[in-house]
Design an enzyme around this catalytic site. Structure first.
Site, PDB file in Angstrom:
ATOM      1  N   TRP B 321       0.885  -1.175  -0.101  1.00 57.89           N
ATOM      2  CA  TRP B 321      -0.033   0.051  -0.084  1.00 57.89           C
ATOM      3  C   TRP B 321       0.795   1.306   0.130  1.00 57.89           C
ATOM      4  O   TRP B 321       0.410   2.450  -0.586  1.00 57.89           O
ATOM      5  CB  TRP B 321      -0.867   0.011   1.409  1.00 57.89           C
ATOM      6  CG  TRP B 321      -1.788   1.146   1.214  1.00 57.89           C
ATOM      7  CD1 TRP B 321      -2.747   1.636   0.814  1.00 57.89           C
ATOM      8  CD2 TRP B 321      -1.426   2.539   2.104  1.00 57.89           C
ATOM      9  NE1 TRP B 321      -3.409   2.756   1.119  1.00 57.89           N
ATOM     10  CE2 TRP B 321      -2.368   3.325   2.230  1.00 57.89           C
ATOM     11  CE3 TRP B 321      -0.239   2.493   3.243  1.00 57.89           C
ATOM     12  CZ2 TRP B 321      -2.430   4.631   2.808  1.00 57.89           C
ATOM     13  CZ3 TRP B 321      -0.212   3.919   3.742  1.00 57.89           C
ATOM     14  CH2 TRP B 321      -1.367   4.820   3.527  1.00 57.89           C
ATOM     15  N   HIS B 322       1.977   1.092   0.619  1.00 59.25           N
ATOM     16  CA  HIS B 322       2.867   2.206   0.714  1.00 59.25           C
ATOM     17  C   HIS B 322       3.364   2.587  -0.338  1.00 59.25           C
ATOM     18  O   HIS B 322       4.031   3.809  -0.839  1.00 59.25           O
ATOM     19  CB  HIS B 322       4.086   2.124   1.882  1.00 59.25           C
ATOM     20  CG  HIS B 322       3.411   2.144   3.405  1.00 59.25           C
ATOM     21  ND1 HIS B 322       3.032   1.265   4.028  1.00 59.25           N
ATOM     22  CD2 HIS B 322       3.510   3.328   4.051  1.00 59.25           C
ATOM     23  CE1 HIS B 322       2.539   1.677   5.003  1.00 59.25           C
ATOM     24  NE2 HIS B 322       2.879   2.836   5.191  1.00 59.25           N
ATOM     25  N   GLY B 323       3.540   1.808  -1.375  1.00 59.19           N
ATOM     26  CA  GLY B 323       4.212   2.116  -2.726  1.00 59.19           C
ATOM     27  C   GLY B 323       4.363   0.994  -3.502  1.00 59.19           C
ATOM     28  O   GLY B 323       4.663  -0.302  -3.158  1.00 59.19           O
ATOM     29  N   PHE B 519       2.929   8.700  -0.748  1.00 55.40           N
ATOM     30  CA  PHE B 519       2.307   7.224  -0.535  1.00 55.40           C
ATOM     31  C   PHE B 519       0.964   7.351  -0.952  1.00 55.40           C
ATOM     32  O   PHE B 519      -0.077   6.345  -0.893  1.00 55.40           O
ATOM     33  CB  PHE B 519       2.461   6.726   0.621  1.00 55.40           C
ATOM     34  CG  PHE B 519       3.931   6.666   1.377  1.00 55.40           C
ATOM     35  CD1 PHE B 519       4.728   6.027   0.322  1.00 55.40           C
ATOM     36  CD2 PHE B 519       4.144   6.586   2.488  1.00 55.40           C
ATOM     37  CE1 PHE B 519       5.967   5.767   0.635  1.00 55.40           C
ATOM     38  CE2 PHE B 519       5.662   6.806   2.893  1.00 55.40           C
ATOM     39  CZ  PHE B 519       6.572   6.301   2.112  1.00 55.40           C
TER      40      PHE B 519
END
Lengths: 382, 519
Positions: B321-323, B519
């Site tokens: 999800w962060h990247g 993000f």
């Protein structure tokens, strides 16, 4: 009074206190605040903003004599020198300044300083090296002149660049450090732009010459080892073209300004670095090209101080590890005592040098002597 | 527009406060909501007006789906809604990453479209998925589209959270909480000042050292033990102060308008185990992942194996999800593994786990902290090789050395001992070495010993959390020295807040984005 009002008033008060304090201490020398001994006289943090402060002060002070070069001149020639007595001199040298930056400031002075009579410009071999992959050859006069022309700031731009710095946390830290560092051995940019070299005093005292110089030599080899920088490509020399363009402009637009060029008095060990880095051939060619300039523009003298002499051959004397050299901070930077010798020659006073061939004014009839002397110097035992 | 910018602090914010106050005083409450929505859209559109279309379409679609779900509770509608949200997130965030890896794997020349990630899409997508699920479960009902628009776009938390639940925001929007009062402004400004200081002075102050270290390793430069640890620790503190500073600023800004946001950070670096760390780090994301992913996967309902599997999957998805990058996936997998090891340890050695003395806490803290720092290396490094180079340096793979300038000042007796244990002198800059270690040491003291924003403002309900000086599963040296510290509306706190605010504002000449914006 409710909390919000108190908070708002305190915010304004803290802002005013910080701004006032920074203005008073004036850690970079922007604001012409009084310099008080033991409080803010030594601008030990000024080198943090030297690129903004030094040209700004030079234009504001309007000196009659301006010294321009890189850190060698900043550390090596004191604008306060007795040799410059009777003149209003300023040291507009900036660490790492390349040829274009040097000439840009020189031209700015010529154009916008009505008091200017004399420009003393140091020429540094390393800054004649150029990345030809980024700007291929055949440069027009306009292009070259554009490179060294700088529009002066208007009053609003100057205000916006200088005054917001009083409201900066970095400035606040530097103000505090300036006060704390008074009397210590730190680099200090004087009111006339010279650097007192406290860093070198401290480093040699703490580390010893042998260790410190070894570190410095490592840095020099790294800088000369950069592959993309060369003196010439296909017979063309960008930096010489740039210098010629500058001289044409000076001759045409500012004929009354005296111009003195000189090659910095490198120490013999510095020549060794040039030699071992594979640049020796182009270094000698550079001197030949400067002699060509000297011949073409006889009104502007070019002196070569990078020749063997009592000063440049000074032993490094590692046995006295914590003792400063007489003429040099370290092999790449000379001390003001040697800077005085340079000034005496340039301003037509007698040099106290005992060597007859130091320096040599570079012209067609002297260049071969300078080349032979350079090679002789390299061969001297170090 | 950044919270830490002149245009935000001296133009947008005062103007918005003035308008909300005027409309609150002379018009209806719905007009106040309308002003806040318009201000928030302006705030969002400041970066790139084209993004407005994306957020507006997303809002309209989710609002309609939520309304339908509240009435019908159709599973198909819920799946459709979640699918559409994930599709848009997937397209904007992962298209290039997927194609790049397909090309690599199958040796195909598929062109990369170069999709630009719209700001905040990860945050407002998750927030709206939660809204759909809550609507389906009947836990929330939205009646007014303007309230819903404010729930999604409310500028203090729009860009990087906290990720809010519809059910915790709606009542505040609906019953007229949103109002400008001197008390809320003073309190909000004080919280904002603390956040601004954390971001602009502490995070940005240490950021340069972290950047240099990671740029070096990503470019193949090796770092010795001290340089690698200095860089990794600098990033550890930068990330914490940057993101928790942002969260504090968001909470403070919302409070100026009378809105209380959920807590997002609660001294995670004091944690003595990794489970506690995740209860204190990016709490609203952890809550989302727990409520809408971990539990949906089955949670801990079907034995230890399934529990560990679900934990691992949740953390991997949280990582990605962060990247869009393998390093984020590795980071998530690493934390998933940490959690499994921790739960296994607790299961297998309950007596040791139950030890609560100072030494046990300190050991637990040290293990947890080192594990977290190692994780951040993958989180920060742009390349896998860069991360591995950094880790090899941290474990002494490139030697242990001290810069010459420091070495010579240590004296021969000390350097003699250092030489004997294999520490050498290097030609690295000594002032940068000293500066980064002074920074790291000071920031370690702050994160370990100082109370956090929630502790300081808990008496006045700084956030929706009830936590206050909670020491459970923490290592908190010097607790007694600081445990009484709490904000009060007095001159002393006004002075402290003013100093923090001014210090933050004095750094604004350097533009510095928040790390979590990417993000």
């Amino acid at each position: 009074m409710n909390y919000l009002t108190r908070l708002a008033l305190l915010i304004v008060l803290v802002f005013a206190l910080v701004g006032g304090f920074n203005f008073l201490v004036d850690p970079y020398g922007f604001y012409w605040s009084p310099a008080l001994k033991g409080f803010n006289q030594q601008k030990t943090r000024a080198d943090e903003r030297v690129r903004e402060v030094t040209p700004y002060r030079a234009l504001a002070l309007q000196p009659d004599t301006v010294l321009i070069g890189n850190s060698r001149v900043q550390l090596g020639i004191a604008a306060e020198s007795k040799v410059l007595k009777g003149r209003h001199a300023y040291n507009l040298s900036l660490p790492g300044a390349g040829l274009a930056e040097t000439l840009r400031h020189a031209l700015s002075q010529a154009r916008y300083n009505p008091n200017l009579t004399t420009l003393i410009i140091a020429l540094d071999y390393r800054y004649f090296l150029h990345n030809y992959s980024q700007s291929p050859g055949l440069w027009s006069q306009e292009e070259l002149l554009d490179t060294i022309t700088q529009r002066p700031e208007d009053a609003v731009e100057r205000f916006m660049r200088i005054y917001p710095a009083v409201f900066s946390l970095d400035t606040l830290f530097d103000s505090v450090r300036t006060i704390a560092q008074q009397g210590g051995t730190y680099n200090n940019i004087t009111r006339l732009g010279s650097n007192t070299g406290g860093y070198y005093l401290d480093a040699i005292k703490a580390e010893g010459k042998k260790r410190f110089f070894r570190h410095q030599f490592g840095g020099l080899f790294m800088r000369f080892g950069r592959k993309h920088l060369t003196y010439q490509a296909g017979g063309e020399v960008y930096s010489i073209a740039l210098l010629t363009s500058f001289l044409e402009e000076m001759k045409k637009a500012h004929p009354k300004v005296e111009l003195h060029f000189f090659i910095n008095p490198y120490h013999q060990s510095y020549w060794q670095v040039i030699y071992k880095s594979g640049h020796w051939g182009s270094y000698l060619q550079w001197k030949r090209d400067l002699a060509g300039i000297g011949e073409r523009y006889p009104e502007y003298a070019v002196y070569d101080f990078s020749l063997p002499g009592e000063q440049t051959l000074e032993p490094l004397n590692y046995e006295q590890d914590r003792q400063l050299m007489t003429w040099y901070w370290e092999p790449a930077h000379y001390r003001p005592k040697l800077g005085d010798e340079v000034l005496k020659v340039l301003l037509h006073e007698n040099s106290s040098s005992k060597t007859a061939d130091w320096p040599i004014r570079l012209q067609q009839h002297t260049i071969e002597r300078a080349i032979v002397r350079s090679i002789d110097g390299l061969a001297q035992p170090d | 527009m950044l919270f830490n910018s002149y245009e935000f602090i001296f133009a947008f914010l005062p103007l918005t406060i003035l308008l909300v106050w005027l409309f609150g005083r002379y018009a209806s409450f719905q007009a106040v909501v309308c002003v806040l929505v318009l201000a928030s859209l302006f705030f969002y559109g400041w970066w790139n007006p084209a993004y407005l279309a994306i957020i507006l379409v997303s809002m309209v679609l989710n609002y309609q789906l939520g309304k339908r779900l509240s009435k019908s509770r159709e599973k198909v509608t819920l799946y459709l809604g979640v699918f559409l949200n994930l599709l848009s997130l997937g397209y904007f965030k992962y298209t290039d990453f997927v194609l790049e890896n397909v090309n690599l794997l199958l040796d195909t020349p598929l062109p990369l479209p170069g999709v630009v990630l719209p700001l905040a899409i990860s945050f407002f997508t998750f927030q709206q998925i939660a809204y759909l699920v809550d609507s389906y479960r009947g836990e929330t009902v939205e009646k007014h589209p303007l309230d819903y628009a404010l729930f999604v776009t409310f500028f203090p938390q729009l860009i990087a959270g906290p990720i809010v639940h519809h059910k915790e925001m709606l009542p505040q929007f609906a019953n007229g909480h949103a109002s400008i009062t001197a008390r809320n402004l003073g309190l909000g400004l004080s919280i904002f000042a603390l956040g601004l200081f954390k971001k602009a002075v502490l995070a940005d102050g240490v950021a340069g050292y972290a950047n240099v270290a990671f740029i070096n390793v990503d470019n193949g430069v090796t770092l010795d033990f001290f340089a690698a640890w200095a860089g990794a620790l600098a990033y550890t503190f930068q990330l914490y102060f940057d993101f928790s500073g942002y969260s504090d600023m968001a909470i403070g800004l919302a409070r100026m308008f009378g809105i209380i946001l959920p807590l997002n950070f609660y001294s995670p670096y004091k944690s003595v185990n990794i489970s506690e760390f995740w209860r204190r780090w990016h709490m609203t994301l952890s809550r989302f992942l727990r409520d809408y992913l971990y539990i949906a996967l089955g949670g801990n309902r079907a034995g230890n194996f399934n529990r560990y599997r679900n934990l691992f999957l949740t953390m991997v998805i949280g990582g990605i999800w962060h990247g869009a990058g393998w390093n984020f996936l590795i980071w998530g997998a690493l934390h998933g593994s940490y959690l499994i090891i921790f739960h296994a340890w607790r299961y297998l050695c309950p007596a040791l786990h139950a030890l609560q003395n100072g030494l046990a806490r300190m050991l637990g803290w040290a293990v947890t902290f080192v594990g977290v720092v190692v994780g951040w290396v993958f989180f920060r490094a742009v390349t896998f090789d860069g991360a591995m180079t950094m880790l090899k340096g941290m474990f002494g793979g490139y030697g242990v050395s001290i810069p010459q300038g420091v070495w010579t000042r240590l004296g021969e007796s000390v350097t003699g001992i250092l030489s004997q244990i294999g520490i050498t002198e290097s030609s690295a800059g000594s002032s940068a070495f000293v500066e980064v270690w002074v920074w790291n040491f000071c920031l370690l003291i702050v994160v370990l010993m100082m109370p956090n924003t929630q502790d300081i403002f808990s008496r006045v309900a700084g956030s929706l959390s009830k936590l206050s000086y909670d020491r459970r599963d923490t290592f908190w040296p010097g607790f007694k020295l600081v445990s009484g510290i709490g904000w009060k509306a007095n001159t002393r706190w006004a002075l402290i807040s003013a100093i923090l605010f001014v210090a933050g504002v004095l750094t604004l000449s350097q533009v510095s984005e928040f790390l979590y914006f990417q993000f």
